[in-house]
Enzyme design. Structure first.
Site, PDB file in Angstrom:
ATOM      1  N   ALA A 115       0.827  -1.216   0.000  1.00 39.09           N
ATOM      2  CA  ALA A 115       0.000   0.000   0.000  1.00 39.09           C
ATOM      3  C   ALA A 115       0.857   1.260   0.000  1.00 39.09           C
ATOM      4  O   ALA A 115       0.342   2.376   0.066  1.00 39.09           O
ATOM      5  CB  ALA A 115      -0.955  -0.009   1.201  1.00 39.09           C
ATOM      6  N   GLY A 164       5.506  -0.365  -3.704  1.00 34.55           N
ATOM      7  CA  GLY A 164       4.721  -1.599  -3.642  1.00 34.55           C
ATOM      8  C   GLY A 164       3.426  -1.491  -4.444  1.00 34.55           C
ATOM      9  O   GLY A 164       3.048  -2.424  -5.168  1.00 34.55           O
ATOM     10  N   ASP A 219       0.805  -6.746  10.191  1.00 34.25           N
ATOM     11  CA  ASP A 219       2.183  -6.344  10.446  1.00 34.25           C
ATOM     12  C   ASP A 219       3.129  -7.483  10.049  1.00 34.25           C
ATOM     13  O   ASP A 219       2.882  -8.637  10.435  1.00 34.25           O
ATOM     14  CB  ASP A 219       2.292  -6.068  11.962  1.00 34.25           C
ATOM     15  N   THR A 266      18.260  -1.254  -0.770  1.00 30.67           N
ATOM     16  CA  THR A 266      18.399   0.098  -1.305  1.00 30.67           C
ATOM     17  C   THR A 266      19.868   0.417  -1.566  1.00 30.67           C
ATOM     18  O   THR A 266      20.762  -0.165  -0.922  1.00 30.67           O
ATOM     19  CB  THR A 266      17.819   1.135  -0.310  1.00 30.67           C
ATOM     20  N   ASP A 267      20.128   1.360  -2.479  1.00 25.83           N
ATOM     21  CA  ASP A 267      21.520   1.789  -2.713  1.00 25.83           C
ATOM     22  C   ASP A 267      22.094   2.486  -1.486  1.00 25.83           C
ATOM     23  O   ASP A 267      23.304   2.644  -1.367  1.00 25.83           O
ATOM     24  CB  ASP A 267      21.623   2.697  -3.959  1.00 25.83           C
ATOM     25  N   GLU A 268      21.218   2.907  -0.563  1.00 21.53           N
ATOM     26  CA  GLU A 268      21.709   3.650   0.606  1.00 21.53           C
ATOM     27  C   GLU A 268      22.523   2.776   1.558  1.00 21.53           C
ATOM     28  O   GLU A 268      23.234   3.286   2.420  1.00 21.53           O
ATOM     29  CB  GLU A 268      20.540   4.331   1.337  1.00 21.53           C
ATOM     30  N   TYR A 279      17.977   4.546   9.069  1.00 23.50           N
ATOM     31  CA  TYR A 279      17.211   3.908   7.994  1.00 23.50           C
ATOM     32  C   TYR A 279      18.107   2.960   7.191  1.00 23.50           C
ATOM     33  O   TYR A 279      17.812   1.764   7.066  1.00 23.50           O
ATOM     34  CB  TYR A 279      16.592   4.968   7.059  1.00 23.50           C
ATOM     35  N   LYS A 296      18.157  -1.177   6.874  1.00 21.90           N
ATOM     36  CA  LYS A 296      18.011  -1.858   5.577  1.00 21.90           C
ATOM     37  C   LYS A 296      19.220  -2.764   5.307  1.00 21.90           C
ATOM     38  O   LYS A 296      19.070  -3.851   4.742  1.00 21.90           O
ATOM     39  CB  LYS A 296      17.865  -0.832   4.450  1.00 21.90           C
ATOM     40  N   GLY A 313      24.017  13.923   9.411  1.00 20.15           N
ATOM     41  CA  GLY A 313      24.672  12.794   8.731  1.00 20.15           C
ATOM     42  C   GLY A 313      24.292  12.674   7.265  1.00 20.15           C
ATOM     43  O   GLY A 313      24.303  11.575   6.702  1.00 20.15           O
TER      44      GLY A 313
HETATM   45  P1  NAD Z   1       6.723   3.688   1.593  1.00 18.57           P
HETATM   46  O1  NAD Z   1       7.109   4.297   2.906  1.00 18.57           O
HETATM   47  O2  NAD Z   1       5.988   4.507   0.595  1.00 18.57           O
HETATM   48  O3  NAD Z   1       5.867   2.370   1.845  1.00 18.57           O
HETATM   49  C1  NAD Z   1       6.142   1.459   2.868  1.00 18.57           C
HETATM   50  C2  NAD Z   1       4.908   0.571   3.056  1.00 18.57           C
HETATM   51  O4  NAD Z   1       5.236  -0.410   4.063  1.00 18.57           O
HETATM   52  C3  NAD Z   1       3.682   1.326   3.553  1.00 18.57           C
HETATM   53  O5  NAD Z   1       2.546   0.912   2.817  1.00 18.57           O
HETATM   54  C4  NAD Z   1       3.556   0.908   5.011  1.00 18.57           C
HETATM   55  O6  NAD Z   1       2.224   0.914   5.496  1.00 18.57           O
HETATM   56  C5  NAD Z   1       4.131  -0.502   4.966  1.00 18.57           C
HETATM   57  N1  NAD Z   1       4.643  -0.951   6.274  1.00 18.57           N
HETATM   58  C6  NAD Z   1       5.464  -0.265   7.116  1.00 18.57           C
HETATM   59  N2  NAD Z   1       5.704  -1.007   8.224  1.00 18.57           N
HETATM   60  C7  NAD Z   1       5.035  -2.188   8.050  1.00 18.57           C
HETATM   61  C8  NAD Z   1       4.908  -3.365   8.836  1.00 18.57           C
HETATM   62  N3  NAD Z   1       5.515  -3.488  10.040  1.00 18.57           N
HETATM   63  N4  NAD Z   1       4.164  -4.390   8.354  1.00 18.57           N
HETATM   64  C9  NAD Z   1       3.535  -4.285   7.145  1.00 18.57           C
HETATM   65  N5  NAD Z   1       3.611  -3.176   6.370  1.00 18.57           N
HETATM   66  C10 NAD Z   1       4.364  -2.144   6.821  1.00 18.57           C
HETATM   67  O7  NAD Z   1       8.104   3.141   0.987  1.00 18.57           O
HETATM   68  P2  NAD Z   1       8.561   3.025  -0.532  1.00 18.57           P
HETATM   69  O8  NAD Z   1       9.233   4.275  -0.928  1.00 18.57           O
HETATM   70  O9  NAD Z   1       7.450   2.479  -1.342  1.00 18.57           O
HETATM   71  O10 NAD Z   1       9.708   1.911  -0.386  1.00 18.57           O
HETATM   72  C11 NAD Z   1       9.370   0.535  -0.465  1.00 18.57           C
HETATM   73  C12 NAD Z   1      10.624  -0.295  -0.260  1.00 18.57           C
HETATM   74  O11 NAD Z   1      11.593   0.036  -1.244  1.00 18.57           O
HETATM   75  C13 NAD Z   1      11.294  -0.068   1.084  1.00 18.57           C
HETATM   76  O12 NAD Z   1      11.766  -1.310   1.553  1.00 18.57           O
HETATM   77  C14 NAD Z   1      12.449   0.852   0.763  1.00 18.57           C
HETATM   78  O13 NAD Z   1      13.523   0.672   1.665  1.00 18.57           O
HETATM   79  C15 NAD Z   1      12.830   0.392  -0.631  1.00 18.57           C
HETATM   80  N6  NAD Z   1      13.446   1.391  -1.503  1.00 18.57           N
HETATM   81  C16 NAD Z   1      12.853   2.604  -1.675  1.00 18.57           C
HETATM   82  C17 NAD Z   1      13.431   3.543  -2.532  1.00 18.57           C
HETATM   83  C18 NAD Z   1      12.775   4.881  -2.778  1.00 18.57           C
HETATM   84  O14 NAD Z   1      13.347   5.724  -3.468  1.00 18.57           O
HETATM   85  N7  NAD Z   1      11.579   5.139  -2.276  1.00 18.57           N
HETATM   86  C19 NAD Z   1      14.624   3.223  -3.201  1.00 18.57           C
HETATM   87  C20 NAD Z   1      15.200   1.954  -2.998  1.00 18.57           C
HETATM   88  C21 NAD Z   1      14.598   1.059  -2.151  1.00 18.57           C
HETATM   89  P1  TYD Z   2      14.638  11.971   0.179  1.00 17.21           P
HETATM   90  O1  TYD Z   2      13.555  12.113  -0.845  1.00 17.21           O
HETATM   91  O2  TYD Z   2      14.258  12.043   1.622  1.00 17.21           O
HETATM   92  O3  TYD Z   2      15.407  10.614  -0.158  1.00 17.21           O
HETATM   93  P2  TYD Z   2      16.806  10.035   0.462  1.00 17.21           P
HETATM   94  O4  TYD Z   2      17.235  10.863   1.598  1.00 17.21           O
HETATM   95  O5  TYD Z   2      16.383   8.668   0.911  1.00 17.21           O
HETATM   96  O6  TYD Z   2      17.752  10.040  -0.668  1.00 17.21           O
HETATM   97  O7  TYD Z   2      15.729  13.092  -0.082  1.00 17.21           O
HETATM   98  C1  TYD Z   2      16.397  13.184  -1.331  1.00 17.21           C
HETATM   99  C2  TYD Z   2      17.420  14.300  -1.203  1.00 17.21           C
HETATM  100  O8  TYD Z   2      16.734  15.541  -1.047  1.00 17.21           O
HETATM  101  C3  TYD Z   2      18.334  14.169   0.012  1.00 17.21           C
HETATM  102  O9  TYD Z   2      19.620  14.640  -0.322  1.00 17.21           O
HETATM  103  C4  TYD Z   2      17.702  15.093   1.037  1.00 17.21           C
HETATM  104  C5  TYD Z   2      17.106  16.198   0.176  1.00 17.21           C
HETATM  105  N1  TYD Z   2      15.884  16.842   0.719  1.00 17.21           N
HETATM  106  C6  TYD Z   2      15.836  18.233   0.846  1.00 17.21           C
HETATM  107  O10 TYD Z   2      16.807  18.949   0.536  1.00 17.21           O
HETATM  108  N2  TYD Z   2      14.694  18.801   1.340  1.00 17.21           N
HETATM  109  C7  TYD Z   2      13.614  18.046   1.714  1.00 17.21           C
HETATM  110  O11 TYD Z   2      12.609  18.611   2.197  1.00 17.21           O
HETATM  111  C8  TYD Z   2      13.691  16.629   1.568  1.00 17.21           C
HETATM  112  C9  TYD Z   2      12.520  15.754   1.963  1.00 17.21           C
HETATM  113  C10 TYD Z   2      14.834  16.062   1.046  1.00 17.21           C
END
Ligand code: NAD
Ligand code: TYD
Length: 334
Positions: free
Chosen positions: A10, A14, A60, A124-126, A148, A152, A273
């Site tokens: 959700a 995903g 969960d 994640t790449d992080e 975070y 991960k 950080g």
């Molecule tokens: P998001 O925060 O939008 O979604 C996370 C989802 O997980 C939500 O629907 C939330 O309700 C659910 N959730 C949280 N805790 C839970 C639990 N205990 N049990 C069941 N469901 C739970 O995150 P996203 O941006 O869609 O990222 C999804 C995945 O991809 C994550 O694992 C994240 O680390 C990874 N990822 C994200 C990015 C990015 O740029 N967003 C990049 C690389 C990897």
């Molecule tokens: P973010 O979308 O939180 O992703 P991540 O930190 O996981 O890469 O942030 C992307 C970049 O943007 C990061 O360098 C932090 C910066 N950022 C801002 O400068 N202002 C903001 O309000 C947010 C949310 C992020």
């Protein structure tokens, strides 16, 4: 019928992945296990909630009973569920450790017990940490620097250990920053697009010269599917868009696309950080025959247009708990 258990379906990626899979395959059923935290939103899947091949279960991933029953029925598990916002992990890491690490453990234990055909851990790449020059390859050491990314990294290596120790068929993906529809408006791109639409300031952390590699979310979903079918168990795959941009460049694209003034850019205190640059080398995946299908420019335009046309989706999210968080951390700028 192949049954895919998607956790965290959700959320942003995903929900896009579930839509992608149901569109692409007619012989797949999807079960979505999601706790519906602040980031989980049933509106993300409103268009498919009546699809006969889709089932939603609120729960969960740390709950052994729910997980056990669902993993038992699944052929494939794709674990997206996580706390995903770095700023929140700095303020309160607890839920990150619980969901991202312990939750992955509960899923892996069930996969081990029931012998799933495949377990994909969305990492994640992080996890590599920051890099000044060059790009990380899959065998580089992990040096995560936020709660975070550390949580991960814990799940990433735990998943690997279940492959080595128990022969669970695990594959691990490490993708760069995603953008696209349905991203919670606390992340850079949806936050800045929606703020700019309302002529509110765009809070740029530090000097705004931090670099991220951006990938359109559909390309990430496509790569996960490709890896499911073409990858090897026990392997890690970097996924990137090849679009490294400084945060100020992203900000300028958004303002120019929306026809808004640069005076909305507001430099605020830096994130603690704050990783300077993320960069992944994707030659391993490219050599297998995968490439992103979207150009950065078109996908950004499409994404911005989506937020412009879908105010109903994001407006209600920018209130209450969300706004409190930003006021506490970055003044009233959000
Ligand atoms: P998001 O925060 O939008 O979604 C996370 C989802 O997980 C939500 O629907 C939330 O309700 C659910 N959730 C949280 N805790 C839970 C639990 N205990 N049990 C069941 N469901 C739970 O995150 P996203 O941006 O869609 O990222 C999804 C995945 O991809 C994550 O694992 C994240 O680390 C990874 N990822 C994200 C990015 C990015 O740029 N967003 C990049 C690389 C990897
Ligand atoms: P973010 O979308 O939180 O992703 P991540 O930190 O996981 O890469 O942030 C992307 C970049 O943007 C990061 O360098 C932090 C910066 N950022 C801002 O400068 N202002 C903001 O309000 C947010 C949310 C992020």
């Amino acid at each position: 019928m192949r049954n895919i258990l998607v956790t965290g379906g959700a959320g942003f990626i995903g929900s896009n992945y579930i839509r992608y899979i149901l569109d692409k395959y007619s012989d797949v059923t999807v079960t979505n296990l999601d706790k519906l935290t602040y980031a989980g939103n049933p509106d993300n899947l409103r268009d498919i909630e009546k699809n006969a091949r889709y089932r939603f279960v609120k729960g969960d991933i740390c709950d052994e009973n729910i997980v056990d029953g669902l993993v038992k029925e699944a052929d494939v598990v794709v674990n997206f569920a996580a706390e995903s916002h770095v700023d929140r992990s700095i303020g309160k890491p607890d839920d990150f450790i619980r969901t991202d690490v312990f939750g992955a453990f509960v899923l892996l234990e069930a996969a081990r017990k029931h012998g799933v055909r495949q377990f994909i851990q969305i990492s994640t790449d992080e996890v590599y940490g920051s890099i000044e020059d060059g790009s990380f390859v899959e065998t580089d050491p992990l040096m995560p620097s936020s709660p975070y990314s550390a949580s991960k990294a814990g799940a990433d290596r735990l998943a690997f250990s279940y492959f080595v120790t128990y022969d669970v068929p695990v594959k691990i993906t490490r993708c760069s920053n995603n953008f696209g529809p349905y991203q919670f408006p606390e992340k850079l791109i949806p936050l800045f697009v929606t703020n700019a639409m309302d002529e509110q300031s765009l809070p740029i952390y530090g000097d705004g010269k931090n670099v991220r590699d951006w990938i359109f979310v559909d390309d990430h979903c496509d790569a996960i599917d490709f890896i499911e079918h073409n990858g090897q168990n026990g392997e890690v795959y970097n996924i990137g868009g090849g679009n490294e941009r400084m945060n100020i460049e992203i900000t300028e694209i958004i303002l120019s696309e929306l026809g808004k003034p640069k005076s909305l850019m507001q430099y605020v205190k830096d994130r603690l950080g704050h990783d300077r640059r993320y960069s992944v080398d994707c030659s391993k995946l490219f050599a297998m025959g995968w490439q992103p299908k979207h150009t950065f420019e078109n996908a950004m335009q499409e994404t911005i247009k989506w937020y412009v046309e879908n105010r109903w989706w994001w407006e209600k999210l920018k209130s209450g708990e969300y706004l409190d968080f930003y006021k506490q951390n970055y003044g009233a700028s959000a």
